[in-house]
Scaffold this active site. Structure first.
Site: not given
Length: 211
Positions: A137, A44, A17
């Site tokens: 996540d 992400h 991310s």
């Protein structure tokens, strides 16, 4: 001998991310053209983002890098990036599927969605990697990879631009490897060597990249 070095692997799945562009540049840019495994990657990004990350990464990489397409066959030596605003999943016939199902962990694409589908298909042949990022996540999916017999690698939180994802992953699994990003390409090459040995020149190139 580490248990990972006794296995034969067939795919790598990675989640990243915040700080992901630089991290992927280092990770993928450190792999030689002869790297034998496919890499499935969720980064992400905003749904409104231009999908030009693959083009950017290709300028740093010897392996193939591309944005994933629906029903695309997974091929060795290729890195597949989930497109903006789509979950990326692995199907039983080792093709890729794209989904607009609801976000998971506030994310679409979601690392957990990729990891769980890949763990179902590749089982102990899967290597799961969590890199820099905010949030949690990927932690649940990484545990599923480990539960299926796969190997898990987590970027050292002290080495990450954002340490939440690595720390959440460490809380969820007993990692096989926790290491700085710059050491990951050589580790992946060592793990993959059992399937397709690199040439001496390619191995030397990887070592040079770590200096």
């Amino acid at each position: 001998m580490h248990r990972g070095l006794r296995k034969q692997f067939c795919a790598v799945a990675a989640g990243v991310s915040m700080g992901g562009v630089e991290a992927l540049s280092l990770l993928l840019g450190g792999l030689p053209a002869g790297f034998p495994l496919p890499l499935l990657i969720v980064h992400h990004i905003s749904a409104a983002s231009e999908s030009d990350l693959a083009k950017l990464l290709k300028t740093h990489c010897a392996i193939q890098v591309k944005e994933a397409d629906e029903e695309e066959k997974i091929m060795p030596g290729t890195a597949y990036l989930a497109p903006p605003n789509y979950h990326m999943l692995v199907e039983r016939d080792e093709t890729l599927a794209l989904s607009v199902d609801q976000p998971v962990n506030f994310a679409r694409p979601s690392v957990d969605v990729l990891f769980e589908s890949a763990a179902d298909v590749f089982g102990p042949g899967l290597i799961g990697i969590i890199l820099t990022g905010a949030g949690s996540d990927g932690a649940r999916g990484l545990k599923m990879i480990q539960d299926r017999g796969g190997l898990v690698i987590i970027q050292d939180p002290a080495d990450a631009e954002a340490d939440s994802m690595p720390r959440s992953a460490l809380a969820a699994v007993r990692a096989d490897y926790v290491l700085p990003l710059k050491e990951m390409p050589l580790l992946l090459c060592n793990l993959a060597q059992r399937q397709c040995k690199m040439t001496a020149e390619e191995s030397q190139n990887v070592k040079e990249l770590q200096k």
